[in-house]
Design a protein around this motif. Structure first.
Motif, PDB file in Angstrom:
ATOM      1  N   LEU A  33       0.832  -1.209   0.000  1.00 29.88           N
ATOM      2  CA  LEU A  33       0.000   0.000   0.000  1.00 29.88           C
ATOM      3  C   LEU A  33       0.857   1.245   0.000  1.00 29.88           C
ATOM      4  N   ASN A  34       1.945   1.139   0.685  1.00 36.52           N
ATOM      5  CA  ASN A  34       2.847   2.238   0.914  1.00 36.52           C
ATOM      6  C   ASN A  34       4.233   1.734   0.546  1.00 36.52           C
ATOM      7  N   HIS A  35       4.945   2.404  -0.344  1.00 34.92           N
ATOM      8  CA  HIS A  35       6.279   1.938  -0.711  1.00 34.92           C
ATOM      9  C   HIS A  35       7.183   3.133  -0.992  1.00 34.92           C
ATOM     10  N   ILE A  36       8.146   3.306  -0.147  1.00 34.67           N
ATOM     11  CA  ILE A  36       9.191   4.303  -0.342  1.00 34.67           C
ATOM     12  C   ILE A  36      10.456   3.484  -0.613  1.00 34.67           C
ATOM     13  N   PRO A  37      10.891   3.394  -1.868  1.00 37.84           N
ATOM     14  CA  PRO A  37      12.028   2.526  -2.205  1.00 37.84           C
ATOM     15  C   PRO A  37      13.225   2.711  -1.275  1.00 37.84           C
ATOM     16  N   HIS A  38      13.776   1.587  -0.869  1.00 38.87           N
ATOM     17  CA  HIS A  38      14.962   1.519  -0.001  1.00 38.87           C
ATOM     18  C   HIS A  38      14.753   2.141   1.376  1.00 38.87           C
ATOM     19  N   ARG A  39      13.481   2.344   1.759  1.00 39.15           N
ATOM     20  CA  ARG A  39      13.196   2.869   3.098  1.00 39.15           C
ATOM     21  C   ARG A  39      12.106   2.079   3.801  1.00 39.15           C
ATOM     22  N   TYR A  40      10.925   1.913   3.138  1.00 36.67           N
ATOM     23  CA  TYR A  40       9.792   1.287   3.820  1.00 36.67           C
ATOM     24  C   TYR A  40       8.756   0.806   2.813  1.00 36.67           C
ATOM     25  N   ALA A  41       8.141  -0.313   3.134  1.00 37.67           N
ATOM     26  CA  ALA A  41       7.002  -0.820   2.355  1.00 37.67           C
ATOM     27  C   ALA A  41       6.045  -1.464   3.346  1.00 37.67           C
ATOM     28  N   PHE A  43       2.443  -3.926   3.575  1.00 35.28           N
ATOM     29  CA  PHE A  43       1.398  -4.753   2.986  1.00 35.28           C
ATOM     30  C   PHE A  43       0.246  -4.852   3.974  1.00 35.28           C
ATOM     31  N   GLN A  44      -0.978  -4.768   3.477  1.00 37.21           N
ATOM     32  CA  GLN A  44      -2.158  -4.922   4.333  1.00 37.21           C
ATOM     33  C   GLN A  44      -2.773  -6.285   4.050  1.00 37.21           C
ATOM     34  N   LEU A  45      -2.733  -7.151   5.052  1.00 42.54           N
ATOM     35  CA  LEU A  45      -3.354  -8.468   4.975  1.00 42.54           C
ATOM     36  C   LEU A  45      -4.668  -8.408   5.737  1.00 42.54           C
ATOM     37  N   PRO A  46      -5.507  -9.441   5.630  1.00 45.45           N
ATOM     38  CA  PRO A  46      -6.811  -9.382   6.298  1.00 45.45           C
ATOM     39  C   PRO A  46      -6.766  -9.023   7.786  1.00 45.45           C
ATOM     40  N   SER A  47      -5.805  -9.518   8.519  1.00 44.12           N
ATOM     41  CA  SER A  47      -5.768  -9.201   9.947  1.00 44.12           C
ATOM     42  C   SER A  47      -4.372  -8.779  10.422  1.00 44.12           C
ATOM     43  N   LEU A  48      -3.565  -8.277   9.482  1.00 46.27           N
ATOM     44  CA  LEU A  48      -2.192  -7.923   9.837  1.00 46.27           C
ATOM     45  C   LEU A  48      -1.635  -6.903   8.856  1.00 46.27           C
ATOM     46  N   ARG A  49      -0.886  -5.963   9.391  1.00 47.21           N
ATOM     47  CA  ARG A  49      -0.056  -5.101   8.554  1.00 47.21           C
ATOM     48  C   ARG A  49       1.364  -5.627   8.645  1.00 47.21           C
ATOM     49  N   LEU A  50       1.993  -5.808   7.504  1.00 45.57           N
ATOM     50  CA  LEU A  50       3.373  -6.269   7.444  1.00 45.57           C
ATOM     51  C   LEU A  50       4.215  -5.144   6.873  1.00 45.57           C
ATOM     52  N   GLY A  51       5.102  -4.610   7.701  1.00 44.54           N
ATOM     53  CA  GLY A  51       6.002  -3.554   7.265  1.00 44.54           C
ATOM     54  C   GLY A  51       7.382  -4.114   7.001  1.00 44.54           C
ATOM     55  N   ILE A  52       8.056  -3.591   6.000  1.00 44.70           N
ATOM     56  CA  ILE A  52       9.432  -3.991   5.679  1.00 44.70           C
ATOM     57  C   ILE A  52      10.227  -2.695   5.550  1.00 44.70           C
ATOM     58  N   PHE A  53      11.337  -2.631   6.268  1.00 45.00           N
ATOM     59  CA  PHE A  53      12.119  -1.394   6.188  1.00 45.00           C
ATOM     60  C   PHE A  53      13.602  -1.685   6.122  1.00 45.00           C
ATOM     61  N   GLN A  54      14.316  -0.692   5.624  1.00 40.26           N
ATOM     62  CA  GLN A  54      15.766  -0.760   5.551  1.00 40.26           C
ATOM     63  C   GLN A  54      16.310   0.062   6.707  1.00 40.26           C
ATOM     64  N   PRO A  55      16.981  -0.601   7.654  1.00 38.57           N
ATOM     65  CA  PRO A  55      17.520   0.169   8.781  1.00 38.57           C
ATOM     66  C   PRO A  55      18.652   1.092   8.317  1.00 38.57           C
ATOM     67  N   LYS A  56      18.812   2.170   9.047  1.00 37.36           N
ATOM     68  CA  LYS A  56      19.939   3.065   8.759  1.00 37.36           C
ATOM     69  C   LYS A  56      21.228   2.288   8.968  1.00 37.36           C
ATOM     70  N   SER A  57      22.244   2.615   8.211  1.00 38.13           N
ATOM     71  CA  SER A  57      23.505   1.868   8.292  1.00 38.13           C
ATOM     72  C   SER A  57      24.075   1.870   9.702  1.00 38.13           C
ATOM     73  N   SER A  58      23.821   2.902  10.472  1.00 30.40           N
ATOM     74  CA  SER A  58      24.330   2.959  11.846  1.00 30.40           C
ATOM     75  C   SER A  58      23.552   2.033  12.793  1.00 30.40           C
ATOM     76  N   HIS A  59      22.440   1.478  12.333  1.00 27.91           N
ATOM     77  CA  HIS A  59      21.613   0.626  13.186  1.00 27.91           C
ATOM     78  C   HIS A  59      21.521  -0.813  12.697  1.00 27.91           C
ATOM     79  N   VAL A  60      22.166  -1.160  11.597  1.00 26.53           N
ATOM     80  CA  VAL A  60      22.052  -2.494  11.004  1.00 26.53           C
ATOM     81  C   VAL A  60      22.366  -3.598  12.004  1.00 26.53           C
ATOM     82  N   SER A  61      23.398  -3.427  12.806  1.00 25.04           N
ATOM     83  CA  SER A  61      23.802  -4.485  13.734  1.00 25.04           C
ATOM     84  C   SER A  61      22.731  -4.805  14.779  1.00 25.04           C
ATOM     85  N   GLU A  62      21.827  -3.892  15.038  1.00 20.45           N
ATOM     86  CA  GLU A  62      20.758  -4.133  16.012  1.00 20.45           C
ATOM     87  C   GLU A  62      19.772  -5.194  15.539  1.00 20.45           C
TER      88      GLU A  62
END
Length: 129
Positions: A33-41, A43-62
């Motif tokens: 539904l929402n897609h900002i390339p290389h930052r966030y996307a 998806f809206q499922l029937p009973s769940l929102r699934l977010g996918i994001f690219q962490p900042k390089s300073s936070h990748v190890s977390e």
């Protein structure tokens, strides 16, 4: 004190998030539904929102641990065999066999970044309750 939560959703973090976005778009058969390339996307499922994001390089190890975590994305499907065949077409066949559980049948699979998916089909008698 009690936490009053209005909403909850699951997010997956990965520096190569666009691979996950493409996988989930093909796997779920929907575009985010929402897609900002290389930052966030998102998806809206029937009973769940699934977010996918690219962490900042300073936070990748977390977001990476040395071992596997107990986190799984569980998805109820109408037809387990069709879901397995779809994963095979996408190039991510489940490594094991179908398991019979108290609620129905399930199988474990993994997305391109190794996040565990549990696909399950409930018994017909369980869904009628």
């Amino acid at each position: 004190m009690v936490l009053h939560c209005n909403e909850a959703f699951v997010t997956l973090a990965d520096p190569k998030m666009e691979i996950l976005v493409e996988f989930y778009a093909q796997f779920l058969g929907i575009q985010p539904l929402n897609h900002i390339p290389h930052r966030y996307a998102e998806f809206q499922l029937p009973s769940l929102r699934l977010g996918i994001f690219q962490p900042k390089s300073s936070h990748v190890s977390e977001f990476y641990s040395q071992g596997k975590t107990g986190m799984s994305l569980c998805l109820e499907v109408q037809n387990l065999e069709e879901a397995i065949a779809h994963l095979q077409v996408l190039g991510y066949p489940p490594p094991g066999k179908i398991i019979t559980a108290s609620h129905g049948r399930e199988i474990y699979a993994y997305d391109p970044m190794g996040n565990r998916l549990i696909l399950y089909q409930i018994h017909a008698s369980s869904s009628e309750n």
